[in-house]
Motif scaffolding. Structure first.
Motif, PDB file in Angstrom:
ATOM      1  N   ILE A   2       0.845  -1.188   0.000  1.00 57.91           N
ATOM      2  CA  ILE A   2       0.000   0.000   0.000  1.00 57.91           C
ATOM      3  C   ILE A   2       0.884   1.243   0.000  1.00 57.91           C
ATOM      4  N   ALA A   3       0.633   2.148  -0.937  1.00 59.40           N
ATOM      5  CA  ALA A   3       1.281   3.464  -0.916  1.00 59.40           C
ATOM      6  C   ALA A   3       0.364   4.402  -0.143  1.00 59.40           C
ATOM      7  N   MET A   4       0.957   5.292   0.629  1.00 64.49           N
ATOM      8  CA  MET A   4       0.181   6.202   1.480  1.00 64.49           C
ATOM      9  C   MET A   4       0.855   7.560   1.501  1.00 64.49           C
ATOM     10  N   GLN A   5       0.048   8.619   1.444  1.00 68.16           N
ATOM     11  CA  GLN A   5       0.592   9.968   1.578  1.00 68.16           C
ATOM     12  C   GLN A   5      -0.442  10.888   2.204  1.00 68.16           C
ATOM     13  N   TYR A   6       0.047  11.749   3.055  1.00 66.66           N
ATOM     14  CA  TYR A   6      -0.733  12.884   3.529  1.00 66.66           C
ATOM     15  C   TYR A   6       0.127  14.105   3.300  1.00 66.66           C
ATOM     16  N   SER A   7      -0.533  15.236   3.179  1.00 68.45           N
ATOM     17  CA  SER A   7       0.187  16.461   2.849  1.00 68.45           C
ATOM     18  C   SER A   7      -0.372  17.617   3.664  1.00 68.45           C
ATOM     19  N   PHE A   8       0.519  18.394   4.217  1.00 67.81           N
ATOM     20  CA  PHE A   8       0.126  19.592   4.947  1.00 67.81           C
ATOM     21  C   PHE A   8       0.549  20.804   4.127  1.00 67.81           C
ATOM     22  N   THR A   9      -0.417  21.621   3.745  1.00 65.26           N
ATOM     23  CA  THR A   9      -0.119  22.874   3.065  1.00 65.26           C
ATOM     24  C   THR A   9       0.134  23.918   4.144  1.00 65.26           C
ATOM     25  N   LEU A  10       1.284  24.538   4.075  1.00 69.63           N
ATOM     26  CA  LEU A  10       1.707  25.509   5.089  1.00 69.63           C
ATOM     27  C   LEU A  10       1.595  26.921   4.534  1.00 69.63           C
ATOM     28  N   PRO A  11       1.455  27.925   5.386  1.00 67.69           N
ATOM     29  CA  PRO A  11       1.320  29.302   4.908  1.00 67.69           C
ATOM     30  C   PRO A  11       2.484  29.724   4.006  1.00 67.69           C
ATOM     31  N   ALA A  12       2.204  30.652   3.119  1.00 66.90           N
ATOM     32  CA  ALA A  12       3.217  31.121   2.167  1.00 66.90           C
ATOM     33  C   ALA A  12       4.450  31.693   2.866  1.00 66.90           C
ATOM     34  N   ASP A  13       4.272  32.269   4.049  1.00 69.61           N
ATOM     35  CA  ASP A  13       5.413  32.853   4.767  1.00 69.61           C
ATOM     36  C   ASP A  13       5.964  31.923   5.851  1.00 69.61           C
TER      37      ASP A  13
END
Length: 181
Positions: A2-13
């Motif tokens: 199983i491939a797994m990914q989560y992603s956190f988008t962080l503020p531009a600054d």
């Protein structure tokens, strides 16, 4: 697998040095996690190769029991306390190649594409196997081809020791650490 990914988008600054430091301090903690094929600690900075600041680890698990042990662990609890509750994407793995040099990876690419309704999945898998082999011949240290039948997507994930070849599609990342038992 199983491939797994989560992603956190962080503020531009957001100071991405915080993410790099976290990886440097905690990356080794999964180096010998039972049932893990590999984990790549990925980050991307807003700029030439990414539209957003991201922290986006990518895993390949031998089975769902190992994945569940991780998701129930204190390490995952601490991650969610630091970054929030993620949406986790899962893909059953079609094919994988991981060289003995995988831990030398410095870059990663991940390309997620929709699968059209009524696609012949055996034919698509063969096409993806050929693409995987092509990328290995072009220098990919690791390559994963997988699909997801809920939203009908396929993913191609690659690890590279140097800048990925021009025209490599999808999201590009920097690799901070590779855990590989």
């Amino acid at each position: 697998m199983i491939a797994m990914q989560y992603s956190f988008t962080l503020p531009a600054d957001y100071d991405m040095a915080i993410v790099r430091q976290r990886i440097a301090e905690k990356g080794h903690m999964l180096d010998h996690f039972d049932g893990l094929r590999f984990k790549t600690y990925l980050h991307a900075e807003r700029g030439a190769t990414s539209t957003e600041n991201l922290y986006a680890p990518f895993y390949v698990w031998h089975d769902s029991a190992a994945m569940q042990r991780f998701l129930g662990s204190e390490g995952f609890v601490r991650l969610t306390q630091a970054f929030g509750w993620p949406v986790i994407r899962l893909w059953p793995v079609w094919d994988i190649h991981a060289s003995s040099d995988t831990q030398q990876a410095r870059y990663a690419t991940r390309d997620v594409q929709p699968i059209a309704p009524h696609t012949a999945l055996d034919t698509l898998r063969e096409e993806q196997r050929a693409a995987l082999q092509h990328d290995v011949e072009r220098g990919a240290l690791a390559a994963v081809s997988a699909f997801e039948p809920t939203r009908w997507t396929r993913v191609n994930f690659r690890l590279w020791s140097r800048t990925p070849p021009a025209g490599q599609p999808g999201q590009w990342y920097h690799v901070g650490h590779v855990s590989q038992p």
